[in-house]
Enzyme design. Structure first.
Site, PDB file in Angstrom:
ATOM      1  N   GLN A   9      -0.482   2.710  -5.949  1.00 35.22           N
ATOM      2  CA  GLN A   9      -1.915   2.995  -5.774  1.00 35.22           C
ATOM      3  C   GLN A   9      -2.734   2.594  -6.995  1.00 35.22           C
ATOM      4  O   GLN A   9      -3.842   2.092  -6.876  1.00 35.22           O
ATOM      5  CB  GLN A   9      -2.125   4.478  -5.481  1.00 35.22           C
ATOM      6  N   SER A  66      -8.002  -1.661  -2.701  1.00 31.78           N
ATOM      7  CA  SER A  66      -8.644  -0.349  -2.550  1.00 31.78           C
ATOM      8  C   SER A  66      -9.773  -0.163  -3.555  1.00 31.78           C
ATOM      9  O   SER A  66     -10.854   0.318  -3.198  1.00 31.78           O
ATOM     10  CB  SER A  66      -7.623   0.778  -2.740  1.00 31.78           C
ATOM     11  N   TYR A 101      -1.809  -0.569   8.912  1.00 31.96           N
ATOM     12  CA  TYR A 101      -2.903  -1.423   9.382  1.00 31.96           C
ATOM     13  C   TYR A 101      -3.047  -1.297  10.895  1.00 31.96           C
ATOM     14  O   TYR A 101      -2.171  -0.752  11.575  1.00 31.96           O
ATOM     15  CB  TYR A 101      -2.623  -2.885   9.008  1.00 31.96           C
ATOM     16  N   ARG A 157       0.865  -1.196   0.000  1.00 31.81           N
ATOM     17  CA  ARG A 157       0.000   0.000   0.000  1.00 31.81           C
ATOM     18  C   ARG A 157       0.898   1.241   0.000  1.00 31.81           C
ATOM     19  O   ARG A 157       0.922   2.009   0.962  1.00 31.81           O
ATOM     20  CB  ARG A 157      -0.918  -0.010   1.221  1.00 31.81           C
ATOM     21  N   ASP A 205      -3.699  -0.980  -6.866  1.00 37.04           N
ATOM     22  CA  ASP A 205      -4.215  -1.428  -5.575  1.00 37.04           C
ATOM     23  C   ASP A 205      -5.654  -1.949  -5.706  1.00 37.04           C
ATOM     24  O   ASP A 205      -6.627  -1.216  -5.523  1.00 37.04           O
ATOM     25  CB  ASP A 205      -4.129  -0.254  -4.591  1.00 37.04           C
TER      26      ASP A 205
HETATM   27  P1  NAD Z   1      -8.490  -2.819   6.434  1.00 35.56           P
HETATM   28  O1  NAD Z   1      -9.524  -3.284   5.475  1.00 35.56           O
HETATM   29  O2  NAD Z   1      -7.362  -3.717   6.753  1.00 35.56           O
HETATM   30  O3  NAD Z   1      -9.199  -2.457   7.828  1.00 35.56           O
HETATM   31  C1  NAD Z   1     -10.273  -1.554   7.869  1.00 35.56           C
HETATM   32  C2  NAD Z   1     -10.125  -0.640   9.048  1.00 35.56           C
HETATM   33  O4  NAD Z   1     -10.423  -1.340  10.254  1.00 35.56           O
HETATM   34  C3  NAD Z   1      -8.731  -0.057   9.241  1.00 35.56           C
HETATM   35  O5  NAD Z   1      -8.803   1.344   9.122  1.00 35.56           O
HETATM   36  C4  NAD Z   1      -8.339  -0.512  10.633  1.00 35.56           C
HETATM   37  O6  NAD Z   1      -7.568   0.460  11.323  1.00 35.56           O
HETATM   38  C5  NAD Z   1      -9.687  -0.717  11.283  1.00 35.56           C
HETATM   39  N1  NAD Z   1      -9.692  -1.551  12.486  1.00 35.56           N
HETATM   40  C6  NAD Z   1      -9.030  -2.699  12.734  1.00 35.56           C
HETATM   41  N2  NAD Z   1      -9.286  -3.152  13.977  1.00 35.56           N
HETATM   42  C7  NAD Z   1     -10.168  -2.274  14.529  1.00 35.56           C
HETATM   43  C8  NAD Z   1     -10.821  -2.215  15.782  1.00 35.56           C
HETATM   44  N3  NAD Z   1     -10.629  -3.135  16.736  1.00 35.56           N
HETATM   45  N4  NAD Z   1     -11.648  -1.175  16.004  1.00 35.56           N
HETATM   46  C9  NAD Z   1     -11.858  -0.226  15.053  1.00 35.56           C
HETATM   47  N5  NAD Z   1     -11.273  -0.245  13.851  1.00 35.56           N
HETATM   48  C10 NAD Z   1     -10.432  -1.261  13.587  1.00 35.56           C
HETATM   49  O7  NAD Z   1      -7.938  -1.415   5.964  1.00 35.56           O
HETATM   50  P2  NAD Z   1      -7.681  -0.900   4.477  1.00 35.56           P
HETATM   51  O8  NAD Z   1      -8.849  -0.186   3.965  1.00 35.56           O
HETATM   52  O9  NAD Z   1      -7.168  -2.042   3.667  1.00 35.56           O
HETATM   53  O10 NAD Z   1      -6.530   0.163   4.731  1.00 35.56           O
HETATM   54  C11 NAD Z   1      -5.339  -0.244   5.397  1.00 35.56           C
HETATM   55  C12 NAD Z   1      -4.308   0.854   5.367  1.00 35.56           C
HETATM   56  O11 NAD Z   1      -3.767   1.026   4.065  1.00 35.56           O
HETATM   57  C13 NAD Z   1      -4.819   2.224   5.760  1.00 35.56           C
HETATM   58  O12 NAD Z   1      -3.824   2.850   6.538  1.00 35.56           O
HETATM   59  C14 NAD Z   1      -4.975   2.932   4.465  1.00 35.56           C
HETATM   60  O13 NAD Z   1      -4.909   4.336   4.593  1.00 35.56           O
HETATM   61  C15 NAD Z   1      -3.776   2.383   3.760  1.00 35.56           C
HETATM   62  N6  NAD Z   1      -3.877   2.515   2.308  1.00 35.56           N
HETATM   63  C16 NAD Z   1      -2.814   3.043   1.640  1.00 35.56           C
HETATM   64  C17 NAD Z   1      -2.871   3.142   0.267  1.00 35.56           C
HETATM   65  C18 NAD Z   1      -1.720   3.674  -0.496  1.00 35.56           C
HETATM   66  O14 NAD Z   1      -1.042   4.574  -0.054  1.00 35.56           O
HETATM   67  N7  NAD Z   1      -1.434   3.067  -1.638  1.00 35.56           N
HETATM   68  C19 NAD Z   1      -3.980   2.721  -0.423  1.00 35.56           C
HETATM   69  C20 NAD Z   1      -5.046   2.189   0.299  1.00 35.56           C
HETATM   70  C21 NAD Z   1      -4.976   2.072   1.677  1.00 35.56           C
END
Ligand code: NAD
Length: 362
Positions: free
Chosen positions: A122, A128, A221, A117, A125
């Site tokens: 991106q 996403s 994460y 990520r 991804d």
């Molecule tokens: P995910 O699907 O793994 O999880 C969804 C959300 O659940 C996360 O925000 C996580 O913090 C939250 N979570 C986990 N346990 C929890 C709890 N007990 N209580 C409340 N919330 C809880 O997440 P995702 O959508 O795959 O995103 C993961 C990370 O990747 C994020 O930091 C996102 O910003 C980042 N990201 C980066 C890029 C990039 O730069 N290329 C692209 C997409 C996502």
């Protein structure tokens, strides 16, 4: 070097790995594309559109690179040959048997879930792009199941208050859910255990629910909560959830069962007619009363846990996924139209889960 597009076989899977526009781009780069007959039918794309884009209809397994959406069945793994490349969702953390079978078959497999990520990746991804679809559709499902309006309505027959919507877990899907609920006129609130998310929640016009728990883990994460943190979180959420008409949960921790955020008591405390949409059903669900893949009514609250929401919007989900795959293929394509992956590249190295000679990671 040729690319083969399979017809998906998983139940309910309506997406296709490449749409005709992206096929046209690959053909324009000198890459022949072979599409299995009917591959796009569930996404309403007939074979003729692929032919018009320059593809041939035939056996996708005869190609050098096979692209797909859902993980292959055992029978489909049996059609792959040593040295062949496979790109798709391969569930590298959950499907050990399939990954072992791909490795034994000598297949060079790239799991889109394992793409890092990072900013540079991106465009590739797929987690996403598909999470955006799921977040959007979760809100539409909630609105459909709700006995109440989302927007405030001022009518001659009276005024209706806007729905209050709480999103638990604000990654990509959660952020899209907040934005979509806001567009529908809901009054939105977001909660996550990563404090840096607060700013993103506010940026889509939602309030931030602060429970004072910081569980930011590695790579952006969340980490799993301790028992004490979990008890504190469940109690605090039980109190907060009562005032919401709709709760959408998307909380995940990589490689772990979904965290339990919504207890049975929290559901019991909700107003009759409220809705919980649990997007974490595949790893057990965020709500104690969730039945993965089912819609149930408990304590007069509707709890739904759809398992593959992106497949319910096959047109746009396939379009976005295709662009992710094109970017990954382009990263590995040399000037002569051959796929020559550079394993020094962190995106290639991380996404490659099996190679002909060795298992790279899983
Ligand atoms: P995910 O699907 O793994 O999880 C969804 C959300 O659940 C996360 O925000 C996580 O913090 C939250 N979570 C986990 N346990 C929890 C709890 N007990 N209580 C409340 N919330 C809880 O997440 P995702 O959508 O795959 O995103 C993961 C990370 O990747 C994020 O930091 C996102 O910003 C980042 N990201 C980066 C890029 C990039 O730069 N290329 C692209 C997409 C996502």
């Amino acid at each position: 070097m040729s690319v083969g597009v399979v017809r998906e076989s998983a139940a309910g899977e309506r997406r296709v790995a490449l749409v005709p526009k992206v096929v046209g781009t690959l053909v324009g780069k000198g890459v022949p594309v072979i599409v299995e007959s009917g591959a796009g039918l569930e996404a309403l794309i007939p074979d003729e559109q692929y032919v018009d884009a320059g593809a041939t209809i035939g056996d996708p397994y005869s190609a050098d690179v096979v692209v797909r959406v859902a993980p292959p069945s055992d029978a489909e793994i049996g059609k792959l040959r040593s040295g062949q490349k496979l790109i798709g969702f391969l569930a590298p953390r959950n499907a050990d048997n399939q990954i072992d079978a791909l490795k034994s078959a000598g297949v060079e497999a790239y799991a889109v879930e394992a793409i890092p990520r990072i900013s540079r990746a991106q465009v590739m991804d797929a987690l996403s792009s598909q999470a955006n679809v799921a977040g959007y559709k979760a809100v539409i499902s909630a609105a459909d199941l709700s006995t109440r309006f989302f927007p405030m309505l001022t009518t001659a027959a009276g005024t209706v208050k806007p729905a209050t919507v709480l999103v638990l877990g604000v990654g990509v899907a959660g952020l899209q859910a907040l934005a979509t609920a806001k567009r529908l006129g809901g009054r939105t609130t977001g909660y996550d255990v990563r404090p840096e998310v607060a700013e993103q929640v506010r940026s889509v016009g939602a309030q931030w629910l602060d429970l004072g728990i910081d569980a930011a883990g590695e790579g952006g994460y969340a980490r799993e909560l301790t028992d004490d943190e979990r008890a504190k979180q469940q109690q605090a959420l039980e109190d907060a959830i009562k005032s919401f008409d709709v709760v959408i949960t998307t909380a995940l921790v990589p490689g772990r069962p979904a965290p339990r955020l919504v207890t049975a008591a929290a559901v019991e405390g909700m107003k009759a007619g409220s809705v919980v949409v649990d997007l974490a059903g595949e790893t057990g669900g965020n709500c104690e009363l969730t039945e993965p893949g089912q819609t149930v009514v408990k304590h007069d609250v509707t709890i739904t846990s759809p398992l593959n929401l992106p497949a319910t919007m096959p047109e746009h989900a396939s379009e976005l996924y295709s662009k992710n795959l094109l970017a990954l293929i382009e990263l590995m394509l040399d000037d002569n139209g051959a796929i020559t992956p550079d394993f020094e590249d962190e995106v290639v190295a991380a996404s490659c889960v099996t190679r002909s000679d060795e298992e790279v990671s899983a």
